[in-house]
Design a protein around this motif. Sequence first.
Motif, short mmCIF file in Angstrom:
data_model
loop_
_atom_site.label_atom_id
_atom_site.label_comp_id
_atom_site.label_asym_id
_atom_site.label_seq_id
_atom_site.Cartn_x
_atom_site.Cartn_y
_atom_site.Cartn_z
N ILE A 1 -1.40 8.40 -7.48
CA ILE A 1 -0.27 7.50 -7.21
C ILE A 1 0.51 7.25 -8.49
CG2 ILE A 1 0.41 5.18 -6.47
CD1 ILE A 1 -0.56 7.00 -4.20
N ALA A 2 -0.20 7.02 -9.61
CA ALA A 2 0.47 6.80 -10.89
C ALA A 2 1.32 8.02 -11.26
CB ALA A 2 -0.56 6.52 -11.98
N ARG A 3 0.79 9.20 -11.01
CA ARG A 3 1.55 10.42 -11.29
C ARG A 3 2.76 10.52 -10.36
NH1 ARG A 3 -3.26 14.97 -12.30
NH2 ARG A 3 -3.61 14.41 -14.49
N GLY A 4 2.60 10.07 -9.12
CA GLY A 4 3.73 10.05 -8.20
C GLY A 4 4.82 9.09 -8.68
N ILE A 5 4.42 7.93 -9.16
CA ILE A 5 5.38 6.96 -9.71
C ILE A 5 6.10 7.58 -10.89
CG2 ILE A 5 5.57 4.75 -10.92
CD1 ILE A 5 3.16 3.80 -9.20
N LEU A 6 5.34 8.26 -11.74
CA LEU A 6 5.90 8.92 -12.92
C LEU A 6 6.87 10.03 -12.50
CD1 LEU A 6 5.58 8.81 -15.99
CD2 LEU A 6 3.61 10.30 -15.79
N PHE A 7 6.49 10.80 -11.49
CA PHE A 7 7.32 11.91 -11.01
C PHE A 7 8.66 11.38 -10.49
CE2 PHE A 7 8.80 15.38 -8.49
CZ PHE A 7 8.20 16.53 -8.97
N ARG A 8 8.59 10.37 -9.62
CA ARG A 8 9.82 9.85 -9.01
C ARG A 8 10.69 9.11 -10.03
NH1 ARG A 8 7.28 7.98 -3.08
NH2 ARG A 8 7.08 10.13 -2.28
N ALA A 9 10.04 8.45 -10.99
CA ALA A 9 10.81 7.77 -12.04
C ALA A 9 11.54 8.79 -12.91
CB ALA A 9 9.88 6.91 -12.90
N THR A 10 10.90 9.92 -13.16
CA THR A 10 11.52 10.96 -13.98
C THR A 10 12.70 11.59 -13.25
OG1 THR A 10 9.36 11.40 -15.00
CG2 THR A 10 11.06 13.06 -15.33
N GLU A 11 12.59 11.74 -11.93
CA GLU A 11 13.73 12.25 -11.16
C GLU A 11 14.95 11.35 -11.34
OE1 GLU A 11 11.90 14.60 -7.33
OE2 GLU A 11 11.89 12.42 -7.25
N LYS A 12 14.74 10.05 -11.21
CA LYS A 12 15.87 9.12 -11.37
C LYS A 12 16.38 9.11 -12.80
CE LYS A 12 14.89 6.01 -7.52
NZ LYS A 12 14.76 4.61 -7.07
N LYS B 1 0.85 -1.19 0.00
CA LYS B 1 0.00 0.00 0.00
C LYS B 1 0.89 1.24 0.00
CE LYS B 1 -3.70 -2.16 2.76
NZ LYS B 1 -4.33 -2.19 4.10
N TRP B 2 0.31 2.33 -0.47
CA TRP B 2 0.95 3.63 -0.35
C TRP B 2 0.43 4.31 0.92
CZ3 TRP B 2 4.31 6.16 -3.94
CH2 TRP B 2 4.67 5.35 -5.02
N PHE B 3 1.29 5.01 1.62
CA PHE B 3 0.92 5.63 2.90
C PHE B 3 0.85 7.13 2.71
CE2 PHE B 3 1.22 7.31 7.12
CZ PHE B 3 0.72 6.33 7.97
N TYR B 4 -0.38 7.69 2.79
CA TYR B 4 -0.56 9.14 2.68
C TYR B 4 -0.47 9.77 4.06
CZ TYR B 4 -2.59 13.69 1.57
OH TYR B 4 -2.80 15.03 1.41
N LYS C 1 8.79 2.38 2.98
CA LYS C 1 9.13 3.80 3.17
C LYS C 1 9.11 4.55 1.84
CE LYS C 1 10.73 7.30 5.63
NZ LYS C 1 10.81 8.36 4.61
N THR C 2 9.51 3.87 0.76
CA THR C 2 9.54 4.52 -0.55
C THR C 2 8.14 4.83 -1.06
OG1 THR C 2 9.67 2.33 -1.58
CG2 THR C 2 11.74 3.52 -1.22
N GLN C 3 7.10 4.27 -0.41
CA GLN C 3 5.73 4.51 -0.83
C GLN C 3 4.97 5.39 0.17
OE1 GLN C 3 5.44 0.27 -3.25
NE2 GLN C 3 3.75 0.83 -1.94
N MET C 4 5.72 6.13 0.97
CA MET C 4 5.10 7.14 1.82
C MET C 4 5.13 8.47 1.07
SD MET C 4 5.57 9.90 4.01
CE MET C 4 7.20 9.94 4.76
N PHE C 5 4.03 9.21 1.09
CA PHE C 5 4.02 10.52 0.44
C PHE C 5 3.20 11.49 1.29
CE2 PHE C 5 0.33 8.32 -1.01
CZ PHE C 5 -0.63 9.24 -1.45
N THR C 6 3.59 12.75 1.23
CA THR C 6 3.00 13.79 2.07
C THR C 6 2.07 14.68 1.25
OG1 THR C 6 4.76 15.39 1.61
CG2 THR C 6 5.13 13.83 3.42
N LYS C 7 1.43 15.64 1.93
CA LYS C 7 0.57 16.60 1.24
C LYS C 7 1.35 17.40 0.20
CE LYS C 7 -0.77 18.53 5.03
NZ LYS C 7 -1.40 19.43 6.02
N THR C 8 2.57 17.79 0.53
CA THR C 8 3.35 18.58 -0.42
C THR C 8 3.81 17.72 -1.60
OG1 THR C 8 5.30 18.25 0.99
CG2 THR C 8 4.10 20.32 1.23
N ASP C 9 4.05 16.44 -1.35
CA ASP C 9 4.35 15.52 -2.46
C ASP C 9 3.16 15.44 -3.40
OD1 ASP C 9 6.90 14.81 -1.53
OD2 ASP C 9 6.12 13.18 -0.31
N LEU C 10 1.98 15.22 -2.84
CA LEU C 10 0.76 15.11 -3.64
C LEU C 10 0.55 16.37 -4.47
CD1 LEU C 10 -1.81 13.56 -4.39
CD2 LEU C 10 -2.91 14.55 -2.37
N ALA C 11 0.80 17.53 -3.87
CA ALA C 11 0.65 18.79 -4.60
C ALA C 11 1.59 18.85 -5.80
CB ALA C 11 0.90 19.96 -3.66
#
Length: 685
Positions: free
Chosen positions: A475-486, A386-389, A417-427
């Motif tokens: 969540i998909a956008r978060g995966i996309l965001f973090r993948a693009t960073e790497k 699960k992802w932890f908001y 831990k890699t699937q924890m995201f905060t309000k600012t991450d979501l934004a």
Amino acid sequence: MTEQTTEEFFHDFRQEMLAEADSTFQLEAFMEIVSGELIETGFIEGFEHCPFKAPRGMRVDGYWFNDEGAVDIFIADFDCRRDLQTLTKTEMDAAFRRGVNFFEASLKGALEPDVTTPEYGLVRQLMDRRPLLQQVNFFLVSERVLSDRIQALPDNEVSGIRATYHIWDIARFQRQRSSRGHKEALDIDFMKVFGHGIKCLPANLGSDSYQSYLIVMPATVLAKLYQEYSARLLEQNVRTFLQARAQVNKGIRATIMNEPRMFFAYNNGITATAQGVETVLTDGGLEIRRLTDLQIVNGGQTTASLFHTQRKDKADLSDIFVQMKLSVIDSEQSEMVVPRISEYANTQNRVNAADFFSNHPFHVRMAEFSRRIWAPALQGTQRETKWFYERARGQYIDAQSKLSQAEQKRFKAEYPKTQMFTKTDLAKFENVFDDHPRWVNLGSQKNFARYAARIGKEWDKSADSFNEFYYKRAIARGILFRATEKLVSAQPWYNGGYRANIVAYTLSMLGKIAADRKLSVDYQRIWNAQAVDETLSGALAVIAKAVSDDITQPPAGISNISEWCKKEGCWGRLSERSSHIADLLDDAFWSGLISADNNREEAKTARQTQKIDNGIEAQRRVFDTPAAHWSKILREAGLRKLLTPKDIGILKIAEQIPAKVPTERQSAVLVQLLDRAQQEGILLD
């Protein structure tokens, strides 16, 4: 749960960093983690990565210019050490000296870095802002533990500018994470800072639940506190709100300049909270000597205006006093009570609870989804996760605080831990696609303010739009965001700078070129795979290169690329190249996109499902509420003339549960009545 040792924390921290890092950019991953901690907890407002080392004893690893005439300079003590080591005073002094040398050389114009490098923009900006700089804050962030021999770090001046020094070693990061809410509380000793206490009157009104005081606060004290603790003094949600607006209120400034003795009469005053207070009874009356975790929850505009008008206009504040209402709220109640105080007290600059606070239904619903919805297992594994908001800072750690080691292990397997995201991450995840990349480049707090304002309006218009489809897409956008960073970090053309800017504009460009052809990224595919496939990764690499080439060539007159990325013109110019960038992408990429109509149809179905879920949830809440509560609402709200005839009829049905069963629509009305009763102070316990 056995408390973690510093060495154990170090190894966990190191593994977290390595999980985020490409082997070439471990320092960047380290700086991203530590700067994220400092931003979330209010010690800094933002961070720009800027790795620079020179043989002449200079170093800088990042910076941030804030709105108070100050610049933060970051120096890293990092070598990806395998074991926990001690940082000595000699090494600390040498590290700070390298940062100071860089700062002084920049102001003197003694550095001439290559124009394509991040340090060039920083050097130019320091030179350009020299007349405006009032303070430089040096931050040494270390993967080591500081020697016990080091105590205070006194302020001084560098090139005529006030300089402060701050160390964040691995032990301090551990304390920060392990403390509830991840927040290191302000501890203000008025005797030490000002040489005197603050006179006050107790105003407890017979309540045993909290202490309260009325204070006539000298404006000179407020301005000094703001200068010392600006980001940490303002309650985070109010700070976020104010950052999206002008710093100085013209009316307040006019009173300060023209009628200072009338300030007390004209101004609405300040509402503040603290978690602890020390008072002393003197011959002149009661004095506050010390406050723990002072937070201004209403009156941030007043406080900031006093500081800015004193600094910019050289205003004399000695005849100005501000009324302050101080409530001492313990840490157990602060998460619920402080946001309410902030919401209800704000009248000069209305802070909308729907926009900012962690207990708003939007955040509660996102958290509920994250605790309930299982993400598909990654390819090659069998375990779903699960992802932890984290809607309130520190929840991820708090959730583990009372678990045994075996239970902690199971928790981390379920919520990595890699699937924890905060309000600012979501934004960030959402704004790069739905709003504007410029806001993401302004820093996490200002970006969140923009996102919160938008979500507040959309929630009021259609709360059902925030459903499982929205959550999975986020969540998909978060995966996309973090993948693009790497992905950006791994590119051969990447030189270690402007990654955040490149990532934001790359994803915005991805969304634009798809939308231009009435197509959309297949978020469901990303959700199902919990990863980005090779075809999309290849397209992102092409887009990122084009974005990097564009943003690193700002127009004449703009020397700092990060500042260029914060301007409307940056996205405007880049958008004009979207068709050219689209032509660079192969057929495989285009065939992997889906029709935008398909997304709209899925969203429509999800809204209908959420509407049903809302009705079921409303009925459950109604049935869980004792019949006596409905009778009390009917009686007391009726006496106060708060009920319509329709409300009265529905409440009479609720009184007869389970003999009579309210419909879904009636249940929705009852839930609203229940919430309204609590707001009106009708006690139902």
